[in-house]
Design an enzyme around this catalytic site. Structure first.
Site, PDB file in Angstrom:
ATOM      1  N   SER A   1       0.740  -1.152   0.248  1.00  0.00           N
ATOM      2  CA  SER A   1      -0.118  -0.046   0.067  1.00  0.00           C
ATOM      3  C   SER A   1       0.886   1.190   0.070  1.00  0.00           C
ATOM      4  O   SER A   1       1.950   1.269   0.367  1.00  0.00           O
ATOM      5  CB  SER A   1      -0.894  -0.083   1.300  1.00  0.00           C
ATOM      6  OG  SER A   1      -1.458   1.350   1.504  1.00  0.00           O
TER       7      SER A   1
ATOM      8  N   TYR B   1      -1.355  -1.190  10.543  1.00  0.00           N
ATOM      9  CA  TYR B   1      -1.692  -1.362   9.195  1.00  0.00           C
ATOM     10  C   TYR B   1      -0.609  -0.817   8.223  1.00  0.00           C
ATOM     11  O   TYR B   1       0.030  -1.491   7.222  1.00  0.00           O
ATOM     12  CB  TYR B   1      -2.973  -0.864   8.489  1.00  0.00           C
ATOM     13  CG  TYR B   1      -3.384  -0.834   7.065  1.00  0.00           C
ATOM     14  CD1 TYR B   1      -4.135  -2.142   6.483  1.00  0.00           C
ATOM     15  CD2 TYR B   1      -3.202   0.333   6.093  1.00  0.00           C
ATOM     16  CE1 TYR B   1      -4.239  -2.194   5.131  1.00  0.00           C
ATOM     17  CE2 TYR B   1      -3.376  -0.034   4.820  1.00  0.00           C
ATOM     18  CZ  TYR B   1      -3.967  -1.226   4.355  1.00  0.00           C
ATOM     19  OH  TYR B   1      -4.096  -1.234   2.931  1.00  0.00           O
TER      20      TYR B   1
END
Length: 257
Positions: A138, A151
């Site tokens: 990401s 995350y």
């Protein structure tokens, strides 16, 4: 003739980017083994893959006792040429608010599973004379918003894992890369949008705002991420290994001023 005729692909994450990649490989001739933990996502994946050589299994990628036999059966019966790790969870929290259970769940799902699947599939790739691994990271592995401690850490860890694996695996003809998407319209993005909007509120305006934060002025599509993943797993990318490839609509190219 498809680009992946005769190839066997293992893909984790039966919705969003994972499903998109699985469909792309299958449409190009590969036999695809796709797994996910959510029954509704698995059923939708089966519907979308109707008529294609896609096998969907309910697997928790954090559980080696279930993951191991699944990959071993695939490798023993047909070999493994391609591995794509797209399974992920998105959660929120800071150093103060993130508890140990929350941390472990995110790291296990988003990062440790990438190691586990690679570890299990690698011998079968060697038997085939090489292969390609793509981990879905990401932009938040590069720079992140507030309250995404676990995350962002998991996604940054994927970048380090990719480099280390690529250096070790080159001698066996196995290439390892990662991609770092910006906002892409997936169930995970819709979850994030719902979190911002509040339970029960419409999310389309939030998603539009997500898109407007990218220089191209929109969110991405799973078809676009699938094209990049397919390229990295193809012979056309034979000199690509150890890299992270941004597909973020210019998000990380700008500064917020």
């Amino acid at each position: 003739m498809g680009e992946f005729d005769g190839k066997v692909a293992v893909v984790t994450g039966s919705s969003g980017i994972g499903l998109g990649a699985a469909l792309k490989f299958a449409r190009e001739g590969a036999t695809v083994h796709l797994c996910g933990i959510d029954e509704s996502h698995n059923e939708r994946a089966k519907d979308e893959a109707a008529g294609l050589d896609v096998n969907v299994a309910e697997i928790d990628v954090t559980q080696p006792g279930r993951l191991g036999p699944w990959i071993h059966e695939i490798g023993s019966n047909g070999g493994i040429d391609i591995l794509v790790n797209a399974a992920a969870v998105q959660t929120y929290g800071t150093t103060e608010s993130t508890d140990f259970e929350h941390w472990n769940r995110v790291i296990a799902t988003n990062l440790t599973s990438c190691f586990l699947t690679s570890h299990l599939a690698y011998p079968f790739m060697k038997q085939r004379g090489g292969g390609a691994i793509v981990h879905v990271s990401s932009v938040q592995g590069h720079a992140n918003q507030n309250e995404v401690l676990a995350y962002a850490t998991s996604k940054g860890g994927i970048h380090a894992l990719t480099r280390a694996q690529a250096v070790d695996a080159a001698k066996d003809g196995v290439r390892v890369n990662s991609i770092s998407p910006g906002s892409v319209r997936t169930p995970l993005l819709e979850f994030a949008a719902q979190t911002v909007a509040g339970e029960g509120n419409p999310i389309e305006e939030v998603i539009e705002n997500f898109g407007n934060s990218h220089p191209v002025g929109r969110v991405g599509t799973v078809e676009e991420t699938s094209e990049l993943i397919a390229f990295l797993c193809s012979d056309r990318a034979g000199f690509c290994t150890g890299g992270d490839y941004l597909i973020d609509g210019g998000l990380t190219a700008g500064i917020g001023v």
